[in-house]
Scaffold this active site. Structure first.
Site, PDB file in Angstrom:
ATOM      1  N   LYS A 198     103.977 -24.473 -15.375  1.00 54.72           N
ATOM      2  CA  LYS A 198     105.008 -24.554 -16.826  1.00 54.72           C
ATOM      3  C   LYS A 198     104.723 -23.315 -17.543  1.00 54.72           C
ATOM      4  O   LYS A 198     105.192 -22.174 -17.539  1.00 54.72           O
ATOM      5  CB  LYS A 198     104.715 -25.896 -17.291  1.00 54.72           C
ATOM      6  N   THR A 211      98.724 -28.222 -15.589  1.00 57.08           N
ATOM      7  CA  THR A 211      99.557 -27.356 -14.558  1.00 57.08           C
ATOM      8  C   THR A 211      99.471 -25.856 -14.645  1.00 57.08           C
ATOM      9  O   THR A 211      99.137 -25.259 -15.800  1.00 57.08           O
ATOM     10  CB  THR A 211     100.888 -27.882 -14.691  1.00 57.08           C
ATOM     11  N   SER A 254      96.900 -47.737 -19.108  1.00 62.13           N
ATOM     12  CA  SER A 254      97.710 -46.571 -19.153  1.00 62.13           C
ATOM     13  C   SER A 254      99.011 -46.981 -20.075  1.00 62.13           C
ATOM     14  O   SER A 254      99.421 -48.133 -20.440  1.00 62.13           O
ATOM     15  CB  SER A 254      98.340 -46.863 -17.755  1.00 62.13           C
TER      16      SER A 254
END
Length: 702
Positions: A434, A431, A306
């Protein structure tokens, strides 16, 4: 009210509560009634707990009782009427009488003040008992200094705060005390989050009003990056869907909440990323959390790699999985490879990273990460949340943008283009909330991967499906942006202009190649003060970004520029930021250079080239995007309108009116007057819309 708040601010240096509470919060507390004691405000209720104001309010309550409250009785009021020759008409109520109504209101306020003070005293007694018993949450309670000055009574009456709860036995855990202690930590380290009341106006985007509908401000931090939340064809589609399908979805995707609108949107998103399948969630936070937690818990011995700047949703998903998580330095491929090499190639691995990092504006090295993933046998999980709709010829994100010409040539084909960066990424998340101006999130990838997440992810299975009207609006927005590149081109042109003008004034902008404009402040209190000052004195809303969203010492103002911001609005923004930096003595670029730099500012690094090049922006050509001036309309693309409408022909019926001509745009006045009733009622129009409202359903059916 502003005057009252200004008076209170004078005592900020000597009153702990006023010192740590922002003007916007004080204004909210002053104007909102106490939920427990409606006749007083939230600030007044909070004041009853103060050693100085508590006794003062107690005295004030007694004065009220001795004044108006003394004539609260019916007989007293009748006597006043008789003495003054007042004739009460038949059917009159007590509310019609100014004497009686004021008296009753005063009596109620007196009772509420007394009750609030009584509860505060009980709370104080409980705290003292808990402290004496050794409770760690009460040993170091905040106290008001002896020299605390008196607070003007006029500034307090009419303000309130959440009321204390009744005292508990000291043998029980004090939950309210625990909550207060945790909140105090937030106030002390300046990481407490304040929520401004901002209401964006569809017909005036990017203008909004505050809690006062007459108080309008410019919004410079919205994630509705392209203004699609008020795009006419999106709004039109949502009205048509609401007419036919109503509001809610009716259940989870597995139980009554799986409709043609949801399936159509998922097919569209899969085609956008040229992947076999996609799955829609209630938000991309949920999409990331549910997908990563499911993959990490199901893949045997899975190890996550990550990026240290990954979003909280990805971090939570990895934590929830229970799988091992290895962090690599932000965008550092040497560090990533050294950590991948420590594990056998047969070990399941997932590299989780983003394309656009929203707080600093950096771009992830997607191609290089794909190279390492293939070399070490890892899956790639790419978050394109701040990139979908904004990059690429069709708006599929940075992965598409890296092979711009190839994807532009392939048009709307849903098939993968072998060897391209987007094809090499295993899982893409995005998404709808946005750049597409809606709400929701999604994943895209292989058929079996998507089906496994659909079958196992609790965040997908056990939540109510998105409403059809929301899904339809998002779908129309995705289609429109696939067909129209002009909005994202103009956005990038405006971003370049704002960055250029800030640089001219030595305003420190964290360098980056994306659309994000992070203005470094470097101090939590200063960042909050700058945000408040911009809003209060310049009618500009830019939210301050503090820890834990960014590291301590890297606090900033995150400015987002849209294609609908005008040149005059840019002038206002630049001048306001310059003034606020001067007034608050915030570091300029030269100051950071002198101190050795911070967060990439003043560290001698060259400004990275924008990811959108001049050719992709069509600069120097007749089709080059041009910044709007006040009063000019935003362009509406007729081809994109027809494409968006066409997706819904089978479900909502065709619209037989023409799309706007290419040289026309959004008529703000007409949009403001657009009010569509559900059912078979005709549309109500105050002016002719560029995007016509659909005919009644009966006409469509005919």
């Amino acid at each position: 009210m502003l005057a009252a708040v200004d008076k209170l601010s004078k005592f900020a240096s000597s009153c702990p509560f006023l010192g740590r509470t922002g003007s916007n919060t004080l204004r909210s507390l002053s104007t909102n009634a106490s939920p427990r004691f409606p006749s007083i405000s939230a600030l007044t209720e909070r004041a009853t707990t103060c050693p100085v104001m508590g006794p003062a309010l107690n005295v004030r309550g007694k004065e009220l009782v001795a004044g108006y409250a003394s004539v609260a009785g019916v007989q007293d009021v009748a006597q006043i009427h008789k003495e003054q020759g007042v004739k009460v008409p038949a059917g009159a109520t007590i509310e019609m009488c100014p004497h009686a109504s004021k008296a009753r209101a005063a009596a109620q306020m007196a009772r509420d003040l007394a009750s609030a003070a009584k509860m505060a005293a009980a709370k104080k007694e409980e705290t003292a008992k808990a402290a004496a018993a050794g409770c760690p949450f009460h040993k170091a309670g905040a106290s008001i200094p002896a020299d605390h000055p008196p607070v003007p009574m006029a500034s307090v009456i009419g303000t309130s705060v959440p009321a204390p709860t009744p005292a508990r036995s000291s043998s029980l855990f004090n939950y309210e005390g625990f909550y207060a202690n945790e909140l105090e930590k937030k106030h002390q380290d300046k990481s407490y989050r304040y929520f401004n009341n901002i209401n964006r106006l569809a017909a005036k985007f990017p203008i909004a009003h505050t809690g006062d509908v007459k108080d309008e401000v410019q919004v410079w931090c919205s994630n509705d990056y392209l203004g699609m939340g008020s795009n006419p064809v999106v709004v039109e589609t949502m009205h048509r869907t609401l007419d036919k399908y109503g509001h809610g979805a009716g259940g989870t995707r597995n139980i009554a909440g799986n409709g043609a609108m949801h399936l159509g949107l998922e097919q569209e998103l899969a085609a956008l990323h040229r992947k076999p399948a996609a799955l829609v969630f209630s938000s991309c936070y949920v999409a990331n959390d549910a997908t990563l937690s499911t993959l990490g818990s199901k893949l045997p011995g899975c190890v996550f790699f990550s990026d240290t700047m990954n979003h909280a949703s990805m971090i939570q998903g990895m934590r929830h999985s229970g799988a091992k998580r290895v962090l690599f330095k932000h965008n550092d491929m040497v560090d990533l490879e050294s950590k991948l090499a420590q594990y056998p190639k047969e070990t399941p691995k997932i590299i989780a990273f983003e394309s656009v990092y929203s707080m600093c504006g950096s771009i992830g090295p997607i191609k290089e990460i794909c190279d390492l993933a293939e070399q070490y046998g890892a899956l790639t999980f790419l978050d394109e949340v701040h990139a979908v709709g904004l990059y690429g010829p069709r708006g599929a994100g940075v992965a598409e943008h890296l092979d711009y010409d190839a994807h532009q040539a392939a048009g709307d084909s849903p098939h993968a283009i072998k060897g391209t960066v987007m094809d090499r990424v295993d899982i893409i998340t995005g998404t709808l909330g946005k750049a597409y101006g809606a709400v929701g999130g999604y994943i895209a990838g292989s058929d079996d991967m998507v089906d496994m997440i659909r079958s196992y992810a609790a965040g997908f299975i056990f939540t109510t499906s998105l409403p059809p009207v929301t899904v339809a609006g998002a779908h129309a927005s995705v289609v429109y942006q696939k067909e129209h590149v002009g909005d994202r081109q103009l956005k990038q042109v405006n971003v370049r202009e704002v960055k250029r003008r800030l640089a001219e004034l030595d305003i420190p902008v964290v360098p980056g190649p994306s659309h994000i404009v992070p203005v470094l402040v470097g101090d939590a209190a200063l960042a909050k003060a700058a945000s408040d000052k911009l809003l209060a004195e310049h009618n500009i809303y830019v939210q301050s970004i503090n820890y834990p969203t960014v590291a301590r010492g890297e606090e900033r103002l995150r400015i987002t520029v849209t294609p609908r911001h005008t040149r005059e609005q840019m002038d206002t923004l630049i001048n306001a930021v310059d003034t606020v930096f001067t007034d608050l003595q915030i570091h300029r670029l030269r100051d950071w250079v002198r101190e050795g730099g911070r967060a990439g500012v003043g560290m001698g690094d060259a400004e990275p080239e924008p990811i959108w090049n001049d050719k992709q922006l069509a600069l120097g050509t007749p089709t080059a995007p041009r910044t709007l001036r006040n009063g000019e309309r935003s362009v509406v693309n007729p081809k994109a309108v027809n494409a968006a409408r066409g997706r819904f022909n089978s479900l909502l019926g065709p619209i037989n009116s023409a799309a706007p001509s290419a040289n026309k745009g959004i008529d703000a006045a007409a949009l403001a007057g657009m009010k569509i009733r559900t059912g078979t009622s005709p549309a109500i129009m105050t002016e002719k819309m560029n995007i016509p409202v659909p005919p009644p359903r009966s006409a469509v059916a005919a």
